[in-house]
Write an enzyme that holds these catalytic residues in place. Structure first.
Site, PDB file in Angstrom:
ATOM      1  N   CYS A 283       0.609  -1.222   0.117  1.00 28.05           N
ATOM      2  CA  CYS A 283      -0.051   0.114  -0.151  1.00 28.05           C
ATOM      3  C   CYS A 283       0.872   1.182  -0.132  1.00 28.05           C
ATOM      4  O   CYS A 283       0.719   2.115  -0.729  1.00 28.05           O
ATOM      5  CB  CYS A 283      -0.975  -0.082   1.158  1.00 28.05           C
ATOM      6  N   HIS A 331      -2.507   1.329   6.880  1.00 30.02           N
ATOM      7  CA  HIS A 331      -2.925   1.256   5.460  1.00 30.02           C
ATOM      8  C   HIS A 331      -3.127   2.481   4.884  1.00 30.02           C
ATOM      9  O   HIS A 331      -3.429   3.425   5.663  1.00 30.02           O
ATOM     10  CB  HIS A 331      -4.201   0.309   5.464  1.00 30.02           C
ATOM     11  N   HIS A 343      -5.779   2.025  -4.141  1.00 30.91           N
ATOM     12  CA  HIS A 343      -5.082   1.301  -3.273  1.00 30.91           C
ATOM     13  C   HIS A 343      -4.518  -0.307  -3.270  1.00 30.91           C
ATOM     14  O   HIS A 343      -5.069  -0.883  -4.289  1.00 30.91           O
ATOM     15  CB  HIS A 343      -5.589   1.283  -1.552  1.00 30.91           C
TER      16      HIS A 343
END
Length: 368
Positions: A283, A331, A343
């Protein structure tokens, strides 16, 4: 005279006692069996497996970011150690050159006999030639003194470099040990997730995949090819109508637009933990690469990227902002407008467009 109490005869004979004991043991075993069966863990439902797998992936993501941070520090320590080692090598070469010069001067002095200059002047048959040589010798002496100072300076510098190199090497080994620990944690979490999923039947696995796909499916307005005749994306139009997008994002060539363009080009590529491209990303590797394409340098991890720009509230999000999730800031995604982001979700889930509502929102940062 003391009274004698008669012993009471047993109501059960030896065989009866054995029979009763056998029945009691059988009853206890039966009770234990049924109680054990009653308390045994039932086979986990698809929902329970999904919740546990999602938790394991979240924990793996957090460990991945710790791994990324340790790797960044290890790379920095290794680069610093290499620089110190190269500098020590250069200093050693200079030291050896100075030593060679001193050795040549000492040999020349030995060959001349090491006589006192006044004695050599008296004995010479050509005083003018001697005086000329004496002037040269004086200059040579100056050079010799310089060489001695150089040797001393280089010896001191090399000693200092060796001390610094030892410290860097110790730090490097510590970061490498942390790398190994975090890698073990990540792989353990992913292995546990795969083991849980393997316990599902084919039908349950299909339901799990369908539920995951439905949750991660982008809204129709967020599809990469959803554009109007003028070329403006539907998500951008939605932002314009809600007043959430910055005007600069709509200007071709703006940094945010460049970052989003790069991220869109990565759609469908796999999530690879610890990766920064080009064939796969995690990510924070994706957001770092996207903004690098726009000429902006971001740090490597989620918990450092969140401090790399100006914090913005959720109500003021604009395309190009970094959006972060979970309490541990484990994240990150790249906001593209319309409540959507690009993402890299987790292993097995490719880079995609998804709603920012699918995970607990933790904050946002505007860079560039």
């Amino acid at each position: 005279m003391a009274a004698h109490r008669k012993s009471t005869p047993s109501l059960l004979g030896g065989q009866a006692v054995r029979t009763a004991a056998t029945l009691a043991l059988a009853s206890a075993a039966t009770t234990t069996l049924f109680e054990g069966a009653g308390h045994a863990d039932p086979r986990p439902t698809t929902a329970r497996v999904k919740a546990r797998v999602d938790r394991l992936y979240e924990e793996a993501g957090a460990a991945t970011e710790r791994y990324n941070g340790a790797k960044e520090k290890a790379d920095e320590a290794r680069a610093a150690f290499d620089r110190l080692r190269d500098e020590a090598a250069r200093r050693t070469r200079r030291l050896n050159d100075a030593r060679d010069a001193l050795g040549s001067a000492a040999a020349a002095q030995y060959r001349s006999g090491g006589l006192d200059p006044t004695v050599r002047l008296v004995l010479t048959s050509d005083p003018d030639q001697y005086l000329a040589r004496a002037a040269f010798a004086e200059k040579a002496g100056d050079r010799q003194a310089t060489a001695i100072r150089t040797v001393r300076r280089e010896l001191g510098a090399i000693g200092q470099l060796r001390g610094e190199s030892a410290e860097r090497l110790t730090a490097l080994r510590g970061h490498e040990a942390e790398l190994r620990r975090q890698k073990t944690t990540v792989l353990g979490k992913l292995r546990a997730a795969r083991t849980l999923l393997a316990r599902l039947t084919a039908e349950e696995r299909a339901r799990y995949e369908a539920a995951t796909a439905a949750r991660n499916a982008p809204a129709p307005s967020a599809r990469p090819d959803a554009t109007n005749a003028s070329g403006a994306s539907a998500s951008t139009r939605a932002d314009r109508s809600s007043g959430g997008a910055r005007a600069s994002v709509d200007v071709p060539g703006s940094r945010a637009a460049q970052a989003i363009s790069f991220a869109r080009a990565q759609l469908g590529k796999p999530y690879v933990w610890g990766a920064t491209g080009p064939s796969g990303y995690d990510c924070s590797g994706l957001t770092q690469a996207a903004w690098r394409a726009a000429g902006v340098s971001l740090p490597r991890t989620t918990y450092t990227q969140i401090n790399a720009g100006q914090r913005v509230s959720r109500s003021r999000l604009a395309p190009g902002d970094l959006v972060f999730f979970y309490s541990g800031i484990s994240h990150v995604g790249l906001y593209i407008g319309g409540g959507q982001m690009i993402h890299a979700p987790r292993p097995g889930a490719p880079i995609r467009i998804a709603p920012i509502d699918e995970m607990p929102f933790a904050g946002a940062t505007r860079v560039g």
